[in-house]
Design a protein around this motif. Structure first.
Motif: not given
Length: 344
Positions: A273-290, A26-32, A225-229
């Protein structure tokens, strides 16, 4: 349909690739699909288990021929995996083949292995420690070349003695490191590295986000994300319960890091500070209900037809992500991290 951006709008991103056996196709397809987008520039990749394999193959291929080389390398790697599976004892039953099901739940060899693993260890059943993935990795990746790559690599394996995750970086990544990251202890011997035994990295980081935040310049991480949440209903059969335990276990370490990120976004000074690096990170997710229709046993099914199906699902999920969330990259998170703090 390709996603397009105006000239000069290139975005640097990190990739976080989960493990999941054959479901890594599945990740192979996403990366492709993502590699078709010239405006996406990969800064770093954190991978675990099958995610680690996808990561090192991508970086190897990228060094040989850019995005096209990476796509070709991934195609070649997964083709070799499917060719090796022809000789695997884990084959679908005749009924599953007839009904078009991809699980191994009724495979005699899989069920025999599942029962024996409760009594015998891999050291009993596979005394010489044969792992067919070793030759495939050696044929697919120039590990010495990883040290020269501009893409930062982070591969996680779990130290058996301490229970802690260890993150390996470009120059220290070998075939043993990748095999350690994918070492399920009921199937394979622990992999010894520097005098320590290692198991699957999914127990300690699936994948590990910390080095992407602390060591990469990009402030956007795309989690594949491969494993369903979530599941629509609680499991009742023994097989379904085992499948769900596996999913929850291999998502747990990831969610701890995401919750920490959510908390730091609320309390850290975004400029210092260290916390600022975490605070600035923008997170996105690719998953599939399939992916919810495929249970644990299908993670050991590496038939070419199944891998191709998973690749197609991955490409479709990546396209949906690009259409929906592509414009947000570089601007804002599209994964609601604050929701992860509810009930904590």
């Amino acid at each position: 349909m390709a996603t397009t951006r105006k000239s000069g709008e290139a975005r640097r991103v990190d990739l976080a690739l989960q493990g999941g056996g054959a479901h890594g196709a599945f990740t192979w397809g996403v990366l492709d699909r993502l590699l078709e987008e010239p405006w996406l520039e990969i800064d770093g990749i954190s991978g675990t288990s099958a995610g680690a394999m996808n990561a090192v193959v991508l970086v190897h291929g990228y060094g040989q021929g850019g995005a096209y080389g990476a796509r070709s390398a991934l195609d070649g790697f997964w083709r070799k995996v499917s060719e090796a599976a022809v000789f695997s004892p884990f084959q679908r039953s005749a009924l599953d083949v007839l009904l078009g099901r991809w699980s191994l739940d009724y495979s005699p060899a899989f069920n025999a292995m599942d029962m024996m693993a409760r009594v015998f260890s891999p050291y009993d059943l596979n005394p010489v420690g044969v792992n067919p993935l070793r030759n495939i990795l050696s044929d697919s990746v120039d590990f010495d070349g990883l040290a020269r790559s501009p893409i930062r690599l982070f591969i996680t394996a779990t130290n058996v003695r301490t229970g802690q995750g260890r993150v390996f970086r470009n120059a220290g990544i070998t075939a043993d490191v990748v095999l350690a990251s994918a070492c399920l202890p009921t199937l394979f011997h622990a992999i010894e590295i520097d005098g320590e035994a290692y198991w699957d990295g999914g127990y300690s980081g699936n994948p590990t986000l910390t080095p992407l935040v602390r060591e990469c310049e990009s402030e956007d991480t795309i989690l594949v994300q491969v494993n369903p949440v979530e599941r629509s209903a609680a499991p009742y059969s023994a097989r379904d319960i085992a499948d769900r335990v596996n999913e929850v276990s291999f998502n747990a370490a990831l969610f701890k890091e995401l919750r920490m990120m959510a908390l730091l976004r609320q309390v850290a000074d975004p400029g210092h500070g260290e916390g600022s690096k975490w605070a600035r990170m923008r997170v996105h997710r690719i998953a599939s209900a399939a992916m919810e229709e495929f249970g644990y046993s299908s993670k050991l099914n590496a038939e070419a037809g199944f891998l191709s199906k998973l690749k197609a699902i991955g490409r479709a999920a990546a396209q949906e992500f690009l259409d929906r969330s592509g414009p947000a990259i570089g601007r804002e998170s599209t994964l609601d991290l604050d929701a992860l703090l509810a009930g904590v």
